[in-house]
Design a protein around this motif. Structure first.
Motif, mmCIF file in Angstrom:
data_model
loop_
_atom_site.group_PDB
_atom_site.id
_atom_site.type_symbol
_atom_site.label_atom_id
_atom_site.label_comp_id
_atom_site.label_asym_id
_atom_site.label_seq_id
_atom_site.Cartn_x
_atom_site.Cartn_y
_atom_site.Cartn_z
ATOM 1 N N LEU A 34 0.833 -1.209 0.000
ATOM 2 C CA LEU A 34 0.000 0.000 0.000
ATOM 3 C C LEU A 34 0.865 1.256 0.000
ATOM 4 O O LEU A 34 0.551 2.247 -0.669
ATOM 5 C CB LEU A 34 -0.934 -0.008 1.207
ATOM 6 N N ALA A 35 1.981 1.208 0.738
ATOM 7 C CA ALA A 35 2.886 2.361 0.789
ATOM 8 C C ALA A 35 3.546 2.593 -0.570
ATOM 9 O O ALA A 35 3.765 3.739 -0.983
ATOM 10 C CB ALA A 35 3.945 2.147 1.862
ATOM 11 N N CYS A 36 3.860 1.506 -1.286
ATOM 12 C CA CYS A 36 4.457 1.644 -2.621
ATOM 13 C C CYS A 36 3.479 2.295 -3.591
ATOM 14 O O CYS A 36 3.855 3.149 -4.405
ATOM 15 C CB CYS A 36 4.884 0.270 -3.146
ATOM 16 N N ILE A 37 2.214 1.887 -3.525
ATOM 17 C CA ILE A 37 1.200 2.477 -4.405
ATOM 18 C C ILE A 37 1.014 3.954 -4.076
ATOM 19 O O ILE A 37 0.879 4.788 -4.973
ATOM 20 C CB ILE A 37 -0.125 1.710 -4.290
ATOM 21 N N GLN A 38 1.029 4.292 -2.793
ATOM 22 C CA GLN A 38 0.900 5.696 -2.412
ATOM 23 C C GLN A 38 2.099 6.500 -2.900
ATOM 24 O O GLN A 38 1.947 7.642 -3.357
ATOM 25 C CB GLN A 38 0.773 5.828 -0.896
ATOM 26 N N ALA A 39 3.290 5.898 -2.842
ATOM 27 C CA ALA A 39 4.481 6.584 -3.350
ATOM 28 C C ALA A 39 4.353 6.837 -4.847
ATOM 29 O O ALA A 39 4.777 7.883 -5.352
ATOM 30 C CB ALA A 39 5.734 5.762 -3.051
ATOM 31 N N ALA A 40 3.766 5.878 -5.562
ATOM 32 C CA ALA A 40 3.552 6.064 -7.002
ATOM 33 C C ALA A 40 2.591 7.214 -7.256
ATOM 34 O O ALA A 40 2.831 8.072 -8.116
ATOM 35 C CB ALA A 40 3.021 4.774 -7.621
ATOM 36 N N LEU A 41 1.508 7.260 -6.505
ATOM 37 C CA LEU A 41 0.542 8.347 -6.653
ATOM 38 C C LEU A 41 1.202 9.695 -6.333
ATOM 39 O O LEU A 41 0.990 10.689 -7.037
ATOM 40 C CB LEU A 41 -0.657 8.108 -5.737
ATOM 41 N N GLY A 64 -6.725 -2.803 -5.869
ATOM 42 C CA GLY A 64 -8.068 -2.245 -5.741
ATOM 43 C C GLY A 64 -8.277 -1.565 -4.402
ATOM 44 O O GLY A 64 -8.859 -0.467 -4.326
ATOM 45 N N ASP A 65 -7.806 -2.199 -3.342
ATOM 46 C CA ASP A 65 -7.948 -1.606 -2.005
ATOM 47 C C ASP A 65 -7.185 -0.292 -1.903
ATOM 48 O O ASP A 65 -7.665 0.683 -1.307
ATOM 49 C CB ASP A 65 -7.435 -2.586 -0.940
ATOM 50 N N ALA A 66 -5.991 -0.254 -2.497
ATOM 51 C CA ALA A 66 -5.155 0.949 -2.404
ATOM 52 C C ALA A 66 -5.745 2.120 -3.172
ATOM 53 O O ALA A 66 -5.570 3.279 -2.782
ATOM 54 C CB ALA A 66 -3.753 0.647 -2.923
ATOM 55 N N LEU A 67 -6.455 1.820 -4.262
ATOM 56 C CA LEU A 67 -6.994 2.897 -5.112
ATOM 57 C C LEU A 67 -8.446 3.228 -4.796
ATOM 58 O O LEU A 67 -9.039 4.084 -5.450
ATOM 59 C CB LEU A 67 -6.875 2.498 -6.591
ATOM 60 N N ARG A 68 -9.010 2.581 -3.786
ATOM 61 C CA ARG A 68 -10.441 2.741 -3.530
ATOM 62 C C ARG A 68 -10.823 4.166 -3.156
ATOM 63 O O ARG A 68 -11.949 4.609 -3.421
ATOM 64 C CB ARG A 68 -10.900 1.766 -2.438
ATOM 65 N N THR A 69 -9.914 4.897 -2.523
ATOM 66 C CA THR A 69 -10.236 6.269 -2.118
ATOM 67 C C THR A 69 -9.796 7.299 -3.158
ATOM 68 O O THR A 69 -9.960 8.501 -2.949
ATOM 69 C CB THR A 69 -9.562 6.596 -0.772
ATOM 70 N N VAL A 70 -9.221 6.824 -4.264
ATOM 71 C CA VAL A 70 -8.767 7.718 -5.325
ATOM 72 C C VAL A 70 -9.894 7.912 -6.335
ATOM 73 O O VAL A 70 -10.631 6.979 -6.646
ATOM 74 C CB VAL A 70 -7.526 7.120 -6.040
ATOM 75 N N ARG A 71 -10.064 9.129 -6.821
ATOM 76 C CA ARG A 71 -11.088 9.383 -7.838
ATOM 77 C C ARG A 71 -10.838 8.484 -9.037
ATOM 78 O O ARG A 71 -9.789 8.537 -9.646
ATOM 79 C CB ARG A 71 -11.065 10.866 -8.226
ATOM 80 N N ARG A 72 -11.825 7.666 -9.365
ATOM 81 C CA ARG A 72 -11.625 6.618 -10.371
ATOM 82 C C ARG A 72 -11.160 7.181 -11.709
ATOM 83 O O ARG A 72 -10.278 6.599 -12.370
ATOM 84 C CB ARG A 72 -12.925 5.815 -10.565
ATOM 85 N N SER A 73 -11.699 8.285 -12.145
ATOM 86 C CA SER A 73 -11.352 8.831 -13.457
ATOM 87 C C SER A 73 -9.954 9.429 -13.501
ATOM 88 O O SER A 73 -9.458 9.771 -14.581
ATOM 89 C CB SER A 73 -12.377 9.886 -13.881
#
Length: 342
Positions: A34-41, A64-73
């Motif tokens: 999850l931390a790696c995905i957040q670093a990418a964002l 999917g769990d990591a991006l769930r709070t990110v605006r999908r578009s």
């Protein structure tokens, strides 16, 4: 972070794609993933790549769990279908049954109504290509898939798919190809790249670091570094062992002055190298630590001068593999890589 068009489609992808093969659900703990995905964002990455077969679905679930709070578009999610996801005879391949069932399962795990890019993970010799293409087209018509791609298909296979899709009058066509591509492994250059350039198909390349070998952390005559993929659990060591040869490791170390000349780390140089062709839309990076994501994402937007590219070719020389017959094969050690280092 810069963005490029995916071939001649209207979709833009980030020059760096974050991918989770051999990591999420397998190599690294959930919190680290999850931390790696957040670093990418945080680095501006908007494109994320996974597959139903990665950790048998666990990788899609984590993403999917990591991006769930990110605006999908605001993000582009890519996944794949074809490789075995079970023991049944229909749990693999590109039959209509497996494509439909796998897509629905991927959507559930990813927690989304659609994926931006759905890719045929390999070519399926057992299933009529017409059947596969119609199934993919139906998913596009249903709004569950926006764009179609393939991974590790040969030029004749891609060409056949384009011809059949046109003959059938399908609305959707292949706009992306995901091949293995790096300084050492250039098997797509003779046939696949020219075809894709003519047909407007963008490349989203994987293994730009050649399983970490091009970072320079594996050094000739020295023990494998602790906490690296080569010494981790799971399947990673099996893949990395394919590219650990004394001559190769020695040549890679000779790239270090060139990276210093460019003001880049070895990893950044390797990733930036893959992004030099206009036909490459994005390079996929993986990571087991957030700082690796942050470092490698800085390769976006880097333009390497022609003389530096020539020096890289001079250093690697006969170790570069351009054999187009090896498309869809995993990068493996050439005999000359195992010669004793000079």
């Amino acid at each position: 972070m810069e963005h490029r068009r995916l071939g001649r489609s209207g979709l833009y992808v980030s020059e760096i794609t974050y991918g989770n093969w051999l990591t999420h659900g397998e190599l690294v703990a959930r919190d680290t993933a999850l931390a790696c995905i957040q670093a990418a964002l945080d680095a501006g990455v908007t494109t994320f790549d996974t597959a139903d077969v990665y950790a048998q679905g666990a990788a899609e679930q984590v993403l999917g769990d990591a991006l769930r709070t990110v605006r999908r578009s605001s993000v582009e999610i890519a996944t794949k279908v074809c490789l075995p996801t079970g023991d049944g005879p229909n749990d693999r391949g590109l039959s209509r049954k497996h494509i439909m069932e796998s897509c629905h399962a991927s959507l559930r795990r990813l927690g989304t109504d659609y994926v931006d890019l759905y890719q045929a993970h390999r070519f399926d010799e057992r299933t009529p290509l017409e059947e596969s293409l119609i199934a993919f087209d139906d998913l596009v018509r249903q709004g569950k898939v926006l764009y179609l791609g393939v991974s590790e298909w040969t030029a004749p296979q891609i060409e056949a798919a384009l011809r059949i899709a046109a003959d059938l009058g399908l609305r959707s066509r292949i706009v992306a190809n995901q091949p293995q591509y790096n300084m050492l492994w250039r098997v797509i250059e003779p046939q696949v790249l020219p075809l894709c350039e003519r047909e407007g198909i963008g490349q989203v390349v994987f293994q730009p670091l050649a399983q970490g070998v091009l970072t320079g952390k594996y050094q000739p005559g020295r023990p494998l570094p602790a906490n690296s993929r080569a010494t981790s659990g799971g399947r990673a060591p099996r893949f990395i062992s394919r590219v650990l040869g004394p001559v190769l490791l020695d040549r890679v170390q000779r790239l270090r002055p060139l990276a210093d000349e460019a003001g880049l780390s070895m990893a950044q140089l390797a990733v930036a190298w893959t992004l030099q062709p206009d036909s490459v839309s994005s390079a996929i990076i993986g990571a087991s630590r957030p700082d690796q994501v942050t470092e490698n994402a800085l390769a976006a937007g880097v333009r390497l001068p022609a003389n530096l590219l020539a020096k890289i070719d001079e250093v690697l020389g006969d170790l570069i593999d351009r054999d187009s017959t090896k498309t869809a094969q995993m990068m493996s050690v050439k005999p000359e890589w195992n010669r004793p280092a000079p």
